[in-house]
Scaffold this active site. Structure first.
Site, short mmCIF file in Angstrom:
data_model
loop_
_atom_site.label_atom_id
_atom_site.label_comp_id
_atom_site.label_asym_id
_atom_site.label_seq_id
_atom_site.Cartn_x
_atom_site.Cartn_y
_atom_site.Cartn_z
N TRP A 101 0.83 -1.21 0.00
CA TRP A 101 0.00 0.00 0.00
C TRP A 101 0.86 1.25 0.00
CZ3 TRP A 101 -4.30 -1.52 -1.76
CH2 TRP A 101 -4.94 -2.67 -1.30
N ASP A 168 -2.03 6.52 6.26
CA ASP A 168 -3.05 5.58 5.81
C ASP A 168 -3.33 4.66 7.00
OD1 ASP A 168 -4.55 3.52 4.75
OD2 ASP A 168 -3.15 3.03 3.13
N LYS A 192 -12.27 -2.08 6.73
CA LYS A 192 -11.46 -2.92 7.60
C LYS A 192 -11.95 -2.79 9.05
CE LYS A 192 -8.85 -3.59 3.97
NZ LYS A 192 -7.88 -2.61 3.49
C1 LIG Z 1 -7.32 -2.15 2.11
C2 LIG Z 1 -6.28 -1.11 2.19
C3 LIG Z 1 -6.16 -0.11 1.19
C4 LIG Z 1 -7.01 -0.08 -0.04
O1 LIG Z 1 -8.27 0.35 0.28
P1 LIG Z 1 -9.39 0.58 -0.85
O2 LIG Z 1 -10.48 1.21 -0.05
O3 LIG Z 1 -9.73 -0.77 -1.39
O4 LIG Z 1 -8.83 1.48 -1.88
C5 LIG Z 1 -5.19 0.85 1.38
N1 LIG Z 1 -4.38 0.85 2.44
C6 LIG Z 1 -4.47 -0.08 3.41
C7 LIG Z 1 -3.56 -0.02 4.59
C8 LIG Z 1 -5.43 -1.09 3.32
O5 LIG Z 1 -5.52 -2.02 4.28
#
Ligand SMILES: *Cc1c(COP(=O)(O)O)cnc(C)c1O
Length: 352
Positions: A101, A168, A192
């Site tokens: 990511w 993030d 998540k």
């Molecule tokens: C799942 C995830 C993403 C991607 O998220 P989307 O909403 O599918 O774009 C980005 N960063 C992390 C840390 C993730 O766990």
């Protein structure tokens, strides 16, 4: 048989939230209408928006310096939106590369300005968080992926920097207390640890916006969504509603501090078993940033992989297969995951 949901995302939500979410699909708050068929500008929905924002503020202790936004496009869109809104062509942002990511975020930011990769754990397939990262001064911001969903690592200490942190936090938001004074922007896809897929939570300190020279398309400019309270266009009403229900649940549990305690206890239960049981080994060494949210582990004998997944499935544990880039197993134990379910998985490991 009761299912124990260890999927990494979309992921487990509290049973009480799912029940209320289901009811609102046919009758929202006794209106005789579905939450899916009322105007996003109607009073009942505006009340949902307001309460969701208020809960985010209360649970994290946000001051008015921060705006709270509910956007679409997933965390993946934030990879470019953060850089587009914060980084000019002749400026440099620092990025710490702790997984796929982070790497995607770096690739997008490079479209808008200079990126300096301050540290990377790619040399060991991202199985640790780089320690003591030296951050130069003069950076526009420093970006981290605070919890690495795929590799099972998590920052325990925040980088020392005079620039605002951009994080993030998709797979850990509301899981632990945060030193907010360090952060300029936090983003998280809901699916998540917060709600269903479809909404992205963005928390941004307002004073860091409006400083880049480029023209930003209206929908991609955070200031549009601040001004219009996330309703410039139709917001993702149902994911926001379900996120509100989850945040109410977090508050009932005692808030983020209680979640943190519970998350530490759940993670300890399973890491202790991984470290004790000769049949398994941890993907991430103790002390190098073990995630409290995504516990990655491997079978000592690779031939045991299928047999363990089968044993776990027979006990009702679903979603424990590791990400394809790591292999082995991954138990995602987000806020909504009860201790009892972690215990069921640990018992399977003990008996294996
Ligand atoms: C799942 C995830 C993403 C991607 O998220 P989307 O909403 O599918 O774009 C980005 N960063 C992390 C840390 C993730 O766990």
């Amino acid at each position: 048989m009761k299912k124990h949901n260890f999927f990494a995302g979309p992921a487990i939500l509290p049973a009480s939230v799912l029940k209320q979410a289901a009811e609102a699909v046919t009758d929202f708050g006794g209106m005789g209408l579905s939450i899916l068929e009322i105007s996003h500008r109607s009073k009942p929905f505006v009340a949902v928006m307001d309460e969701t924002e208020a809960l985010v503020r209360e649970l994290l202790g946000l001051s008015d310096d921060f705006a709270v936004l509910f956007l679409t496009g997933g965390a993946s869109s934030e990879f470019y939106l953060t850089a587009m809104n914060l980084l000019d062509k002749d400026e440099t942002a620092g990025y710490i590369d702790t997984g796929s990511w982070s790497a995607k975020a770096i690739k997008e930011a490079e479209l808008f300005g200079d990126v300096e990769v301050l540290a990377s754990s790619k040399d060991q397939n991202y199985n640790y968080i780089p320690a003591d990262v030296k951050v130069p001064s003069g950076l526009k911001y420093v970006h981290i992926t605070s919890n690495n969903t795929i590799f099972g690592t998590q920052f325990k200490e925040w980088p020392e920097t005079d620039a605002p942190l951009v994080a993030d936090m998709s797979s850990e938001i509301f899981s632990r207390r945060l030193p907010l004074e360090k952060f300029g922007l936090i983003y998280a896809g809901a699916q998540k640890n917060l709600g269903p897929a479809g909404v992205t939570l963005v928390i941004v300190r307002k004073d860091i916006l409006g400083k880049v020279k480029r023209q930003i398309p209206t929908m991609l400019d955070y200031r549009t969504h601040i001004e219009k309270k996330s309703s410039f266009n139709t917001p993702p009403v149902y994911p926001i509603y379900v996120s509100m229900l989850t945040l109410r649940w977090v508050k009932e549990q005692g808030g983020v501090e209680a979640m943190e305690k519970q998350n530490e206890a759940k993670a300890k239960l399973i890491y202790d078993e991984i470290d004790r049981n000769p049949k398994f080994k941890a993907s991430v060494t103790e002390g190098t940033g073990r995630s409290l949210m995504n516990v990655c582990f491997l079978p000592t004998n690779p031939d045991d992989t299928d047999a363990f997944v089968k044993a776990a499935t027979e006990a009702g544990c679903v979603g424990i297969t590791g990400h394809r880039s790591v292999g082995g197993f991954r138990a995602s134990i987000y806020n909504s995951m009860p201790m009892e379910s972690v215990q069921v998985l640990v018992d399977v490991m003990k008996n294996f």
